[in-house]
Design a protein around this motif. Structure first.
Motif, short mmCIF file in Angstrom:
data_model
loop_
_atom_site.label_atom_id
_atom_site.label_comp_id
_atom_site.label_asym_id
_atom_site.label_seq_id
_atom_site.Cartn_x
_atom_site.Cartn_y
_atom_site.Cartn_z
N PHE A 176 0.68 -1.33 -0.04
CA PHE A 176 -0.01 -0.03 -0.08
C PHE A 176 0.99 1.22 -0.06
N GLU A 177 0.65 2.12 -1.00
CA GLU A 177 1.59 3.11 -1.13
C GLU A 177 0.57 4.49 -1.31
N ASP A 178 0.91 5.59 -0.45
CA ASP A 178 0.08 6.68 -0.72
C ASP A 178 0.15 7.56 -2.02
N TYR A 179 1.21 7.37 -2.84
CA TYR A 179 1.39 8.12 -4.05
C TYR A 179 0.63 7.52 -5.14
N HIS A 180 -0.29 6.40 -5.08
CA HIS A 180 -0.92 5.94 -6.10
C HIS A 180 -1.90 6.84 -6.88
N GLN A 181 -2.23 6.70 -8.02
CA GLN A 181 -3.29 7.59 -8.44
C GLN A 181 -4.45 6.88 -8.54
N SER A 182 -5.47 7.23 -8.04
CA SER A 182 -6.84 6.59 -8.15
C SER A 182 -7.89 7.77 -8.11
N ASP A 183 -8.74 7.60 -8.94
CA ASP A 183 -9.92 8.56 -8.94
C ASP A 183 -11.24 8.09 -8.23
N LEU A 184 -11.17 7.06 -7.55
CA LEU A 184 -12.08 6.51 -6.29
C LEU A 184 -12.22 7.43 -5.31
N THR A 185 -13.71 7.53 -5.17
CA THR A 185 -14.41 8.24 -4.37
C THR A 185 -15.56 7.43 -3.29
N MET A 186 -15.77 7.93 -2.52
CA MET A 186 -16.89 7.11 -1.47
C MET A 186 -18.16 7.26 -2.20
N GLN A 187 -18.43 8.12 -3.07
CA GLN A 187 -19.60 8.48 -3.92
C GLN A 187 -19.73 7.36 -5.06
N ASP A 188 -18.51 7.11 -5.52
CA ASP A 188 -18.32 5.92 -6.52
C ASP A 188 -18.82 4.67 -5.70
N PHE A 189 -18.37 4.41 -4.70
CA PHE A 189 -18.72 3.16 -3.87
C PHE A 189 -20.38 3.09 -3.69
N PHE A 190 -21.11 4.18 -3.57
CA PHE A 190 -22.22 4.24 -3.38
C PHE A 190 -22.98 3.97 -4.88
N ASP A 191 -22.55 4.66 -5.77
CA ASP A 191 -23.04 4.35 -7.39
C ASP A 191 -22.75 2.99 -7.62
N LEU A 192 -21.61 2.50 -7.41
CA LEU A 192 -21.32 0.89 -7.81
C LEU A 192 -22.03 -0.29 -6.84
N LYS A 193 -22.75 0.53 -5.60
CA LYS A 193 -23.54 -0.42 -4.65
C LYS A 193 -22.46 -1.13 -3.69
N LEU A 194 -21.36 -0.60 -3.71
CA LEU A 194 -20.53 -1.22 -2.73
C LEU A 194 -20.52 -0.63 -1.43
N ASN A 195 -21.54 0.39 -1.11
CA ASN A 195 -21.84 0.87 0.27
C ASN A 195 -23.22 1.44 -0.02
N GLY A 196 -23.82 1.17 1.13
CA GLY A 196 -25.19 1.67 1.35
C GLY A 196 -26.40 0.92 0.57
N ASN A 197 -26.15 -0.45 0.52
CA ASN A 197 -26.93 -1.26 -0.37
C ASN A 197 -26.99 -2.57 0.15
N GLU A 198 -28.29 -3.26 0.23
CA GLU A 198 -28.26 -4.68 0.95
C GLU A 198 -27.29 -5.76 0.27
N GLU A 199 -26.60 -5.51 -0.81
CA GLU A 199 -25.60 -6.48 -1.45
C GLU A 199 -24.31 -5.88 -1.14
N SER A 200 -24.25 -4.57 -0.61
CA SER A 200 -22.99 -4.06 -0.44
C SER A 200 -21.93 -4.95 0.17
N SER A 201 -22.03 -5.63 1.30
CA SER A 201 -21.05 -6.57 2.14
C SER A 201 -20.54 -7.46 1.08
N ALA A 202 -21.46 -8.22 0.50
CA ALA A 202 -21.26 -9.47 -0.34
C ALA A 202 -20.33 -8.89 -1.70
N LEU A 203 -20.69 -7.89 -2.17
CA LEU A 203 -19.75 -7.39 -3.37
C LEU A 203 -18.53 -6.98 -2.77
N ARG A 204 -18.35 -6.21 -1.75
CA ARG A 204 -17.05 -5.84 -1.14
C ARG A 204 -16.33 -7.07 -0.96
#
Length: 138
Positions: free
Chosen positions: A70-98
């Motif tokens: 794990f390195e702090d300098y990697h470039q990633s465009d991911l945000t928590m909003q993306d996790f909501f949009d992709l159903k990785l958070n805030g959804n019944e299936e989120s835990s299984a998908l994660r």
């Protein structure tokens, strides 16, 4: 641990449970560029206990072959909003998908906040996650 990291490097391989995750987090926060090995909880438990020592040799070797740093300098465009949009958070299936994403990326099972941070630190993008999710829907 810091002396070992300076002289030969460190692989963090903790139990796949809450205390193990806290130990991993504390070491990674304190000592940079440690390698991290993960093993699935199902592969390292008995009827009463969870621990790396309960895994078989093949699963241990596979986990060690798939270490991530794990390195702090990697470039990633991911945000928590993306996790909501992709159903990785805030959804019944989120835990299984994660769980599926953690397994596919070999970065362990975790809550949304931890998975987001791990994905960011290894450079996973929104597009990468979308591809993984689509692949696992089939």
């Amino acid at each position: 641990i810091s002396q070992a990291q300076e002289s030969r490097g460190v692989i963090i391989f903790t139990d796949p449970d809450y205390p193990g995750d806290m130990i991993r987090k504390n070491i990674n926060d304190s000592i940079k560029n440690c390698k991290n090995a993960f093993i699935e909880k199902e592969k390292s438990k008995t009827s009463k206990k969870v621990g790396v020592e309960h895994a078989n040799k093949q699963d241990l070797e596979e986990a060690l072959l798939n270490c991530v740093t794990f390195e702090d300098y990697h470039q990633s465009d991911l945000t928590m909003q993306d996790f909501f949009d992709l159903k990785l958070n805030g959804n019944e299936e989120s835990s299984a998908l994660r769980k599926i994403i953690g397994k596919e990326l070999k970065i362990g099972e975790s809550n949304a906040k931890t998975l987001l941070k791990r994905c960011q630190m290894i450079g996973i993008t929104r597009k990468d996650l979308m591809t993984l999710i689509e692949k696992n829907k089939k």
